[in-house]
Write a protein that holds these residues in place. Sequence first.
Motif, PDB file in Angstrom:
ATOM      1  N   PRO A 142     -11.165  -3.100 -75.411  1.00 25.78           N
ATOM      2  CA  PRO A 142     -11.453  -2.586 -74.071  1.00 25.78           C
ATOM      3  C   PRO A 142     -10.479  -1.499 -73.649  1.00 25.78           C
ATOM      4  O   PRO A 142      -9.462  -1.258 -74.299  1.00 25.78           O
ATOM      5  N   THR A 143     -10.793  -0.867 -72.539  1.00 22.98           N
ATOM      6  CA  THR A 143      -9.870   0.033 -71.881  1.00 22.98           C
ATOM      7  C   THR A 143      -9.609  -0.495 -70.489  1.00 22.98           C
ATOM      8  O   THR A 143     -10.290  -1.412 -70.016  1.00 22.98           O
ATOM      9  N   TRP A 144      -8.596   0.030 -69.836  1.00 18.55           N
ATOM     10  CA  TRP A 144      -8.272  -0.401 -68.473  1.00 18.55           C
ATOM     11  C   TRP A 144      -7.474   0.697 -67.795  1.00 18.55           C
ATOM     12  O   TRP A 144      -7.007   1.632 -68.436  1.00 18.55           O
ATOM     13  N   THR A 145      -7.339   0.583 -66.494  1.00 20.56           N
ATOM     14  CA  THR A 145      -6.560   1.540 -65.728  1.00 20.56           C
ATOM     15  C   THR A 145      -5.076   1.240 -65.901  1.00 20.56           C
ATOM     16  O   THR A 145      -4.650   0.100 -65.708  1.00 20.56           O
ATOM     17  N   VAL A 146      -4.295   2.246 -66.260  1.00 24.07           N
ATOM     18  CA  VAL A 146      -2.843   2.091 -66.364  1.00 24.07           C
ATOM     19  C   VAL A 146      -2.208   2.710 -65.120  1.00 24.07           C
ATOM     20  O   VAL A 146      -2.335   3.905 -64.886  1.00 24.07           O
ATOM     21  N   TYR A 147      -1.579   1.875 -64.322  1.00 23.95           N
ATOM     22  CA  TYR A 147      -0.834   2.365 -63.158  1.00 23.95           C
ATOM     23  C   TYR A 147       0.502   2.920 -63.636  1.00 23.95           C
ATOM     24  O   TYR A 147       1.157   2.334 -64.508  1.00 23.95           O
ATOM     25  N   LEU A 148       0.894   4.049 -63.068  1.00 23.00           N
ATOM     26  CA  LEU A 148       2.037   4.802 -63.580  1.00 23.00           C
ATOM     27  C   LEU A 148       3.114   5.000 -62.519  1.00 23.00           C
ATOM     28  O   LEU A 148       2.898   4.779 -61.334  1.00 23.00           O
ATOM     29  N   GLY A 149       4.271   5.426 -62.988  1.00 29.54           N
ATOM     30  CA  GLY A 149       5.405   5.646 -62.102  1.00 29.54           C
ATOM     31  C   GLY A 149       6.642   4.879 -62.536  1.00 29.54           C
ATOM     32  O   GLY A 149       7.646   4.855 -61.818  1.00 29.54           O
ATOM     33  N   ARG A 150       6.566   4.265 -63.725  1.00 27.66           N
ATOM     34  CA  ARG A 150       7.752   3.588 -64.265  1.00 27.66           C
ATOM     35  C   ARG A 150       8.830   4.613 -64.598  1.00 27.66           C
ATOM     36  O   ARG A 150       8.531   5.740 -64.981  1.00 27.66           O
TER      37      ARG A 150
END
Length: 324
Positions: A142-150
Amino acid sequence: MAAATVRCLLTIAVVLAPFLAGATAGGPLSTSFYSKKCPNVQGIVRAGVASAVAAERRMGASILRMFFHDCFVNGCDGSILLDDTSTFTGEKNAGPNANSVRGFEVIDAIKAQVEAACNATVSCADILALAARDAVNLLGGPTWTVYLGRRDALTASQSDANANLPGPGSSLATLVAMFGNKGLSPRDMTALSGAHTVGQARCATFRDRIYNDANINATFASLRQQTCPQAAGGASDAALAPIDAQTPEAFDNAYYTNLMGKRGLFHSDQELFNGGSQDALVKKYSGNAGMFAADFAKAMMRMGAISPLTGAQGEVRLNCRKVN
């Protein structure tokens, strides 16, 4: 893999969009973090991962494992990427990582491409989070949304890596506790363990299981013993075997079918189907690839949000192997 299953896996992110948005609502990470500062970052990362996986399918599993091992040690902060220095002993040579975690050069190459496009903007931690998602998807998952800002850690800890990463001999109780310590549920743990549907393992990590465990299929044990002798030491310790012998290079639900047949390669794998609390879920995943894919995507979202450095914390490394 059936075409219908493939279509299901590729649309998981769309189906889960409302859940994923709520999962991190109010959190420090964002889907639009680089939309102005580095709008092409996701395409650059995916192209780099695609190139690496095309050259060696196993590399997809290696990148995914690297992300697990990063997030479980003081959060998803890119600390696993740091080389040892005179002031700290990093995570690369910890017991669970030494001569095992691989793919650092792939992340280095992607980082170089990202730096060329957007200098001093995208963290190594975010690159690794994106690369893990793309690795799974490129292997058929599957794919998914990666939240960023690390942001990237300024140090790393070998002792923390030794203490926080569950080993191949772990009991079910230990697995539940160690994942629970990271805010992950038993269901998350069982779904994330499905990452073992891809990749290979060294003889030293499963020798005890194939020679000493009772809850193992005899034919399977005999097969693995052919390349993994009982005596420890020497070159045989590094001999590789697929974790999922059925479809070792495809991200699917065969791992759970293996467990039901007592063909888990690690003791910790078989603990998920050994008369305990996760037996029913293993059965469901074995018979429902879509359910597994959806749960895996959700769990990866939650794991990717473990204790990120944000704001003024840490830094954006120019070289993933060393602090600026």
